[in-house]
Scaffold this motif. Structure first.
Motif, PDB file in Angstrom:
ATOM      1  N   ILE A 215      82.565   7.146  49.093  1.00  0.00           N
ATOM      2  CA  ILE A 215      81.869   6.853  47.838  1.00  0.00           C
ATOM      3  C   ILE A 215      80.399   6.505  48.059  1.00  0.00           C
ATOM      4  CG2 ILE A 215      83.972   6.170  46.637  1.00  0.00           C
ATOM      5  CD1 ILE A 215      83.109   3.293  46.949  1.00  0.00           C
ATOM      6  N   GLU A 216      79.951   6.643  49.308  1.00  0.00           N
ATOM      7  CA  GLU A 216      78.550   6.490  49.686  1.00  0.00           C
ATOM      8  C   GLU A 216      77.975   5.101  49.432  1.00  0.00           C
ATOM      9  OE1 GLU A 216      76.604   9.833  47.835  1.00  0.00           O
ATOM     10  OE2 GLU A 216      76.957  10.959  49.673  1.00  0.00           O
ATOM     11  N   HIS A 217      78.747   4.073  49.753  1.00  0.00           N
ATOM     12  CA  HIS A 217      78.208   2.719  49.767  1.00  0.00           C
ATOM     13  C   HIS A 217      77.791   2.405  51.189  1.00  0.00           C
ATOM     14  CE1 HIS A 217      80.352   1.171  45.900  1.00  0.00           C
ATOM     15  NE2 HIS A 217      79.278   1.877  45.645  1.00  0.00           N
ATOM     16  N   ARG A 218      76.695   1.685  51.323  1.00  0.00           N
ATOM     17  CA  ARG A 218      76.183   1.386  52.655  1.00  0.00           C
ATOM     18  C   ARG A 218      76.660   0.041  53.191  1.00  0.00           C
ATOM     19  NH1 ARG A 218      70.285   3.578  51.182  1.00  0.00           N
ATOM     20  NH2 ARG A 218      70.834   5.782  51.270  1.00  0.00           N
TER      21      ARG A 218
ATOM     22  N   ASN B  24      81.873   9.125  33.103  1.00  0.00           N
ATOM     23  CA  ASN B  24      81.876   9.985  34.277  1.00  0.00           C
ATOM     24  C   ASN B  24      81.747   9.207  35.591  1.00  0.00           C
ATOM     25  OD1 ASN B  24      82.279  12.252  32.772  1.00  0.00           O
ATOM     26  ND2 ASN B  24      80.130  12.743  32.590  1.00  0.00           N
ATOM     27  N   HIS B  25      80.985   8.117  35.627  1.00  0.00           N
ATOM     28  CA  HIS B  25      80.841   7.327  36.854  1.00  0.00           C
ATOM     29  C   HIS B  25      82.143   6.607  37.217  1.00  0.00           C
ATOM     30  CE1 HIS B  25      78.910   4.998  40.000  1.00  0.00           C
ATOM     31  NE2 HIS B  25      79.461   3.921  39.482  1.00  0.00           N
ATOM     32  N   SER B  26      83.010   6.409  36.251  1.00  0.00           N
ATOM     33  CA  SER B  26      84.244   5.659  36.469  1.00  0.00           C
ATOM     34  C   SER B  26      85.145   6.291  37.515  1.00  0.00           C
ATOM     35  CB  SER B  26      85.024   5.532  35.166  1.00  0.00           C
ATOM     36  OG  SER B  26      84.249   4.900  34.194  1.00  0.00           O
ATOM     37  N   ARG B  27      85.077   7.590  37.696  1.00  0.00           N
ATOM     38  CA  ARG B  27      85.971   8.238  38.655  1.00  0.00           C
ATOM     39  C   ARG B  27      85.700   7.754  40.069  1.00  0.00           C
ATOM     40  NH1 ARG B  27      81.939  11.733  37.560  1.00  0.00           N
ATOM     41  NH2 ARG B  27      81.126  12.911  39.308  1.00  0.00           N
ATOM     42  N   ARG B  28      84.448   7.439  40.400  1.00  0.00           N
ATOM     43  CA  ARG B  28      84.120   6.924  41.734  1.00  0.00           C
ATOM     44  C   ARG B  28      84.726   5.534  41.914  1.00  0.00           C
ATOM     45  NH1 ARG B  28      78.104   6.702  44.154  1.00  0.00           N
ATOM     46  NH2 ARG B  28      78.403   8.917  43.931  1.00  0.00           N
ATOM     47  N   VAL B  29      84.580   4.689  40.913  1.00  0.00           N
ATOM     48  CA  VAL B  29      85.112   3.331  40.982  1.00  0.00           C
ATOM     49  C   VAL B  29      86.640   3.371  41.058  1.00  0.00           C
ATOM     50  CG1 VAL B  29      85.290   1.135  39.741  1.00  0.00           C
ATOM     51  CG2 VAL B  29      83.135   2.395  39.738  1.00  0.00           C
ATOM     52  N   THR B  30      87.262   4.218  40.243  1.00  0.00           N
ATOM     53  CA  THR B  30      88.721   4.339  40.243  1.00  0.00           C
ATOM     54  C   THR B  30      89.215   4.850  41.588  1.00  0.00           C
ATOM     55  OG1 THR B  30      88.700   4.736  37.872  1.00  0.00           O
ATOM     56  CG2 THR B  30      90.688   5.392  39.065  1.00  0.00           C
ATOM     57  N   ALA B  31      88.515   5.827  42.160  1.00  0.00           N
ATOM     58  CA  ALA B  31      88.905   6.361  43.479  1.00  0.00           C
ATOM     59  C   ALA B  31      88.805   5.278  44.539  1.00  0.00           C
ATOM     60  CB  ALA B  31      88.030   7.547  43.846  1.00  0.00           C
ATOM     61  N   ALA B  32      87.733   4.506  44.534  1.00  0.00           N
ATOM     62  CA  ALA B  32      87.565   3.442  45.522  1.00  0.00           C
ATOM     63  C   ALA B  32      88.663   2.393  45.387  1.00  0.00           C
ATOM     64  CB  ALA B  32      86.188   2.788  45.373  1.00  0.00           C
ATOM     65  N   THR B  33      88.972   2.005  44.165  1.00  0.00           N
ATOM     66  CA  THR B  33      90.021   1.016  43.929  1.00  0.00           C
ATOM     67  C   THR B  33      91.372   1.529  44.412  1.00  0.00           C
ATOM     68  OG1 THR B  33      88.835   0.175  42.006  1.00  0.00           O
ATOM     69  CG2 THR B  33      91.178  -0.358  42.150  1.00  0.00           C
TER      70      THR B  33
ATOM     71  N   VAL C  18      79.914  -3.150  53.011  1.00  0.00           N
ATOM     72  CA  VAL C  18      81.263  -3.514  52.585  1.00  0.00           C
ATOM     73  C   VAL C  18      81.211  -4.218  51.240  1.00  0.00           C
ATOM     74  CG1 VAL C  18      83.292  -4.903  53.184  1.00  0.00           C
ATOM     75  CG2 VAL C  18      82.096  -3.618  54.963  1.00  0.00           C
ATOM     76  N   GLU C  19      80.157  -5.019  51.017  1.00  0.00           N
ATOM     77  CA  GLU C  19      80.019  -5.738  49.756  1.00  0.00           C
ATOM     78  C   GLU C  19      79.950  -4.758  48.582  1.00  0.00           C
ATOM     79  OE1 GLU C  19      77.899  -6.369  52.419  1.00  0.00           O
ATOM     80  OE2 GLU C  19      79.066  -8.093  53.060  1.00  0.00           O
ATOM     81  N   GLY C  20      79.298  -3.609  48.776  1.00  0.00           N
ATOM     82  CA  GLY C  20      79.205  -2.602  47.724  1.00  0.00           C
ATOM     83  C   GLY C  20      80.564  -2.030  47.364  1.00  0.00           C
ATOM     84  N   ASN C  21      81.444  -1.959  48.353  1.00  0.00           N
ATOM     85  CA  ASN C  21      82.806  -1.472  48.106  1.00  0.00           C
ATOM     86  C   ASN C  21      83.606  -2.439  47.258  1.00  0.00           C
ATOM     87  OD1 ASN C  21      82.729   0.903  49.475  1.00  0.00           O
ATOM     88  ND2 ASN C  21      84.035   0.265  51.146  1.00  0.00           N
ATOM     89  N   GLN C  22      83.297  -3.706  47.370  1.00  0.00           N
ATOM     90  CA  GLN C  22      84.113  -4.736  46.733  1.00  0.00           C
ATOM     91  C   GLN C  22      83.642  -5.078  45.335  1.00  0.00           C
ATOM     92  OE1 GLN C  22      83.851  -7.730  49.728  1.00  0.00           O
ATOM     93  NE2 GLN C  22      85.341  -6.740  51.041  1.00  0.00           N
TER      94      GLN C  22
END
Length: 160
Positions: A150-153, A125-134, A155-159
């Protein structure tokens, strides 16, 4: 557990209209002591999904309205995901019981959706957030917008 806790009443998903007349669904999560920063410092996550006028078949608002029309009115309280009826009542147009789906029934839904969409891999279920960000990153969407979505605070969290 987040999906299992989703409910109709009190509503966590509500229908709204923007100042320019665009319909959107707003999901607001419950506050929990497990939220980062403790219960005194947490903000409720709110996510909006706007109507899809270009492709109504894939519009979240239309899908939610169709789903709720197939649920028994007296069952839409403590749970959002209701068990499907074994026998469809054509006259009543009710496809679901009043009983909530079990966690074991809900758990395979997201991986099944990924497989149906042709997305290969071991997804949870958490994979949808990672897939959306990618996907957003690959389509050159601004990193600040991705972070907000995706509520990362950072830029490093996005990557990651």
């Amino acid at each position: 557990m987040e999906h299992r806790a989703l409910r109709f009443d009190p509503p966590q998903i509500t229908l709204h209209e923007s100042p320019v007349g665009t319909l959107y669904l707003k999901y607001v999560e419950d506050v929990s002591k497990s939220n980062q920063g403790g219960i005194k410092h947490c903000r409720r996550k709110a996510v909006m999904h706007y109507a899809n006028a270009e492709n109504p078949q894939q519009c979240h608002i239309r899908m939610l309205q169709e789903y709720t029309s197939l649920c028994p009115p007296e069952g839409k309280q403590n749970a959002f995901y209701l068990q499907p009826r074994r026998k469809y009542e054509e006259s009543a147009k009710i496809c679901f019981t009043k009983q909530p789906m079990s966690q074991n029934s809900i758990q395979p839904v997201v991986p099944d959706l990924f497989r149906s969409a042709g997305i290969v891999g071991n997804f949870e279920n958490h994979s949808r957030r990672v897939t959306a960000a990618t996907s957003l990153y690959e389509h050159d969407v601004d990193e600040q917008l991705i972070m907000k979505r995706i509520e990362h605070r950072s830029v490093e969290g996005n990557q990651t």
